[in-house]
Design a protein around this motif. Sequence first.
Motif, mmCIF file in Angstrom:
data_model
loop_
_atom_site.group_PDB
_atom_site.id
_atom_site.type_symbol
_atom_site.label_atom_id
_atom_site.label_comp_id
_atom_site.label_asym_id
_atom_site.label_seq_id
_atom_site.Cartn_x
_atom_site.Cartn_y
_atom_site.Cartn_z
ATOM 1 N N VAL A 1 38.965 22.152 78.509
ATOM 2 C CA VAL A 1 38.701 23.481 79.072
ATOM 3 C C VAL A 1 38.691 23.477 80.591
ATOM 4 O O VAL A 1 39.273 24.347 81.230
ATOM 5 N N SER A 2 38.022 22.486 81.213
ATOM 6 C CA SER A 2 37.854 22.504 82.662
ATOM 7 C C SER A 2 38.991 21.804 83.400
ATOM 8 O O SER A 2 38.872 21.528 84.578
ATOM 9 N N SER A 3 40.095 21.500 82.719
ATOM 10 C CA SER A 3 41.225 20.821 83.358
ATOM 11 C C SER A 3 42.129 21.837 84.044
ATOM 12 O O SER A 3 42.574 22.805 83.432
ATOM 13 N N THR A 4 42.406 21.591 85.324
ATOM 14 C CA THR A 4 43.308 22.490 86.047
ATOM 15 C C THR A 4 44.739 22.346 85.543
ATOM 16 O O THR A 4 45.410 23.324 85.220
ATOM 17 N N SER A 5 45.228 21.077 85.450
ATOM 18 C CA SER A 5 46.615 20.850 85.030
ATOM 19 C C SER A 5 46.791 20.993 83.525
ATOM 20 O O SER A 5 47.880 21.323 83.060
ATOM 21 N N GLY A 6 45.727 20.737 82.759
ATOM 22 C CA GLY A 6 45.838 20.792 81.308
ATOM 23 C C GLY A 6 45.404 22.104 80.705
ATOM 24 O O GLY A 6 45.451 22.266 79.485
ATOM 25 N N HIS A 7 44.972 23.096 81.528
ATOM 26 C CA HIS A 7 44.509 24.367 80.959
ATOM 27 C C HIS A 7 44.721 25.556 81.898
ATOM 28 O O HIS A 7 45.379 26.534 81.542
ATOM 29 N N ILE A 8 44.154 25.487 83.150
ATOM 30 C CA ILE A 8 44.140 26.666 84.022
ATOM 31 C C ILE A 8 45.555 27.084 84.423
ATOM 32 O O ILE A 8 45.977 28.227 84.198
ATOM 33 N N VAL A 9 46.320 26.133 85.027
ATOM 34 C CA VAL A 9 47.686 26.452 85.467
ATOM 35 C C VAL A 9 48.583 26.801 84.280
ATOM 36 O O VAL A 9 49.357 27.767 84.338
ATOM 37 N N PRO A 10 48.541 26.048 83.149
ATOM 38 C CA PRO A 10 49.339 26.453 81.984
ATOM 39 C C PRO A 10 49.000 27.850 81.485
ATOM 40 O O PRO A 10 49.879 28.618 81.106
ATOM 41 N N ARG A 11 47.710 28.206 81.495
ATOM 42 C CA ARG A 11 47.331 29.550 81.019
ATOM 43 C C ARG A 11 47.903 30.623 81.939
ATOM 44 O O ARG A 11 48.321 31.695 81.504
ATOM 45 N N GLU B 1 49.737 30.218 66.478
ATOM 46 C CA GLU B 1 49.121 29.980 65.161
ATOM 47 C C GLU B 1 47.723 29.381 65.326
ATOM 48 O O GLU B 1 46.784 29.770 64.636
ATOM 49 N N SER B 2 47.568 28.428 66.250
ATOM 50 C CA SER B 2 46.252 27.858 66.525
ATOM 51 C C SER B 2 46.247 27.278 67.928
ATOM 52 O O SER B 2 47.281 26.874 68.459
ATOM 53 N N ILE B 3 45.038 27.253 68.545
ATOM 54 C CA ILE B 3 44.827 26.676 69.869
ATOM 55 C C ILE B 3 43.772 25.582 69.733
ATOM 56 O O ILE B 3 42.737 25.792 69.114
ATOM 57 N N GLN B 4 44.057 24.402 70.342
ATOM 58 C CA GLN B 4 43.114 23.288 70.266
ATOM 59 C C GLN B 4 42.805 22.783 71.667
ATOM 60 O O GLN B 4 43.579 22.975 72.597
ATOM 61 N N TYR B 5 41.633 22.135 71.794
ATOM 62 C CA TYR B 5 41.245 21.434 73.018
ATOM 63 C C TYR B 5 40.898 19.998 72.623
ATOM 64 O O TYR B 5 39.837 19.744 72.057
ATOM 65 N N SER B 6 41.805 19.036 72.904
ATOM 66 C CA SER B 6 41.627 17.675 72.400
ATOM 67 C C SER B 6 40.493 16.940 73.091
ATOM 68 O O SER B 6 39.892 16.048 72.524
ATOM 69 N N GLY B 7 40.196 17.284 74.355
ATOM 70 C CA GLY B 7 39.122 16.603 75.064
ATOM 71 C C GLY B 7 39.606 15.667 76.160
ATOM 72 O O GLY B 7 38.802 15.099 76.878
ATOM 73 N N ASN C 1 34.244 26.997 78.948
ATOM 74 C CA ASN C 1 33.557 25.891 79.594
ATOM 75 C C ASN C 1 32.093 25.841 79.173
ATOM 76 O O ASN C 1 31.530 24.783 78.922
ATOM 77 N N TYR C 2 31.448 27.052 79.077
ATOM 78 C CA TYR C 2 30.059 27.104 78.617
ATOM 79 C C TYR C 2 29.966 26.593 77.193
ATOM 80 O O TYR C 2 29.077 25.816 76.850
ATOM 81 N N TYR C 3 30.920 26.979 76.327
ATOM 82 C CA TYR C 3 30.909 26.523 74.934
ATOM 83 C C TYR C 3 31.075 25.009 74.885
ATOM 84 O O TYR C 3 30.402 24.326 74.120
ATOM 85 N N GLU C 4 31.988 24.455 75.753
ATOM 86 C CA GLU C 4 32.191 23.008 75.770
ATOM 87 C C GLU C 4 30.919 22.302 76.198
ATOM 88 O O GLU C 4 30.531 21.284 75.630
ATOM 89 N N GLU C 5 30.200 22.862 77.218
ATOM 90 C CA GLU C 5 28.953 22.256 77.649
ATOM 91 C C GLU C 5 27.912 22.303 76.538
ATOM 92 O O GLU C 5 27.163 21.346 76.328
#
Length: 691
Positions: free
Chosen positions: A167-177, A193-199, A321-325
Motif C-alpha cells: 500500500v505505501s509503496s510509491t513505485s509499486g502502488h501510488i505511481v501505477p494507480r 477481477e481482483s486486486i491484491q497487495y503481496s506485501g 495504509n490505515y488498514y495495513e497498519e
Amino acid sequence: MSGNCLKDLVKLQDLFREILLKMIKPFLTLNVCVIFFFICSMAYSETDTLRITGSSYFDEKRTQVLSKYISYKLKIPVRYENIVSTKKMHALLRQGKVDLAMMNTFQYVFAKSDSINNIEPFMILGDSAGKAKTYRSCLIVAPSSSYRNIQDVINDAAHISLDFAYVSSTSGHIVPRMKLASLNVPYPEAQFESIQYSGGHLDAINSVLTKRTDAAFVSFDDLTNFQLTGKVGKDAVRIIWTSEPIAQSPIVIRSNLPKSLKADLRNLFLNLHKENPAVWHHVQENWGAVDPTRFMDATEADFVSVQQAADKVGKLVYFLNYYEERLAQQAQELKNGDQLIGRQQSAITKQKTILDQQIIQIKTQTFSLYLLGLVVLGIIAIIVVITQASRSKQKLNDALTTKNEELEHAVYDLNIAQDKLVHSEKMASLGLLTAGIAHEINNPVNFIFSGINGLEKNMKALMNVVAEYEKAEQLPSDQLAIQREQIAEIKRKNRYEAVKQSLAEFIVGIRIGAKRTADIVSGLRNFARTDESERTKAHVHDCLDSTLVLLHFKFKQAGIALVKNYDDRVPEMFCYPGPLNQAFMNLFTNAIQAIEAQSDQISSRIELTTTHKKEIVEIVISDNGIGIPQNIIAKIFDPFFTTKQVGEGTGLGLSITYGIIQKHQGTLEVKTQVGVGTTFFICLPTNLTLT
C-alpha cells in the motif's frame, strides 16, 4: 572631649560599612551571573534540542547513527524517535513537533496532499554528476502472456488478477494507480477481477511467477537487483510498461527552522560523504538507492509528478495504509499472545520441577529420620518418626496449597491470553475477507449508481413534457390545438411511453442493490459483534446466513457451489451468536481451502444441512475437497497444530471452534476420506443453560 569621640566613632562606623559593601559587591554580581547562566542553560536544553524522526521505511539503528553524528557535529542535543504510523508522523509534522524528518517519497507527497504546509524538502541523494537519484515503476507479466502493453491489460481487466507490491509503496502502488487513472481506470477495484497487495516487491514478482496473479506493478530497480543477485531469473518475467523517473526518499525540515541551523545542517549533509565515510555507508545502506555518491539540495520540483498522483488517489491510499497498519497491529497482538503463552508454560514447567524436587527431598528426609529412629530409640523412635511424618505432611500440604494457588493464577493468565488469541484470530479472519467484501459491496453500489443515472435521464425527459403542459395552461383556447401537437411531438422525441415503463425497472434495480449492500453490512455486524459473554436468543439459520454472506466472494472466486438444506422446524434458541459465527466461519473457510487444494476437482461443492431432533439441532457441513489423512485426524483440534506453510495459518481455527461448541454444551465430530472429502457434525442443545 566625649562629643569628639562620638563623632570619630560614627565616622569609623561609616568607613567600615563602605569597605564591607565593596567586598561583598563582587560576590553578589557573581551569584547573579551564575543564576542567569543556569536559567539560560535550562532554556537552551528545552528549546534548542533538534527533534528528528524516521519512518518505518528506514532501519532504525542506521538512522540513529546519522542522528548521533548530527548531534556530535553541531554540538547540540538531538532527540530521535522512530515513527511506524504514517498518520502519527503527519500529526507531529502538522503540530510543528518535528524539526527534521527522514521520510519515504510516499509519506512526503501525502503530507503535502494533506495540507501540511509547514515543511519543505531539504536533501535528496544524488550521483557524481549532480543529478538527483531516481527509481521507476514497471508492470510485469509472465513471458507466455498474450498482453503486450498496459492498454491490453486494461482492455481485459474483468478477467485479470492484478497485484500491487504494497500500500505505501510509491513505485509499486501510488505511481501505477495514477497511470491507471490517466487511462480512465480511476478505481481499479471496480474494473479488475481482483486486486491484491503481496506485501513486498519480491512477493509481487513471485505472485506472477506462481500464477497467483496475471500482472503486477513493482519497482523496476528492485526487479533489476533481484535478477542480478539471482533471486529472480533473467527472463522469468516480461516488462510491458515502465514509468517516468521517480524522486528518491527526501529529508524534510520544518520551514521556520532558524537560518543558521539550516545552514549548518546543509553544510553537514553536503559534505557527509567526504568527512565521515563510515556514516555515509550507513546512509547508502539505509536509503537502498543504486550507487548514490552524495547528498544534494532537494526542491519541490523533484516531486511534482508523484505529488499529482498523491492528490488524485490520496484518500483511498490513506484508507488502505490505515488498514495495513491495523492488520500489522493485529499480527503483532497474535505474536505477543504466543509469547505470553510460552512464558506461562515455561513458568508452569519450572514450578512443577521445583515441586517434584521438594517432594523428593521431603520423602528422603522422612526415610532418613525413620531409619535413625529404628536404630537409636526403637519404639520411642517410632513415635518420634510418626510425629515428624505428620509435621512433614502438613508442610507438604501447605507447599501443595501454595503451588496450587500459583497454578490457578497461571491458568487464569492463560485463559486471558486465550481470549485475546480468539479475538485476534477473529479479527484476522475478518481482515482476510476485506478484499472480497469490498468487491461484493462494489457490485450492488454500481447497480444503484446505474439506476440513479437512468432515473436522472428519465426525469429530464419527463420534465421536458411537463414544461410543455405548463405552457399550455398559459395559452388562450384558440392556440391549444397547436400546443397539443407540440406536446405530442415532445413526447415522441423524449420517448415518453418508454420512459414511464422504465421508471419502475430502475427503482426495482436500486432496491435490489440497496438490499444486497444491507445484507453484507448486517453480516459484518453479526460476525464482529462484541457480546461474546452474553447468552442471547437467536436463530442458527441467521448465524449461518450471516457467515455465508461474508464468504460469498470466496465461494464465487473458487467456483464452489453451495447446497443448503434447512430444516424449517429448527427453532430460535439461546446461544452466543458472536462466537458461533466465528465457529461457522472457520469450518467454511477450511472447506473452501480443502477444495482449492484438490487439483483434479471436476465439480466443487459444499453442502450445508440442518436438522431438528427433539432438543438438539444438528448442523452438517460437507465438502468434496482433499480430505484429512488418518494419521493426523486425532490432532486437528489441538492448539497450534497446522499442516499449512509458515505464515499461512496459526493452527488455532479448529481448536477455537471446538472450544466454542463446548461452550454451547454441544459436540463436534468429523468424518473424512482422503480424495473424497470431509464432513463436520455439530450438535447444539436448544435449551442451553448457564454454567
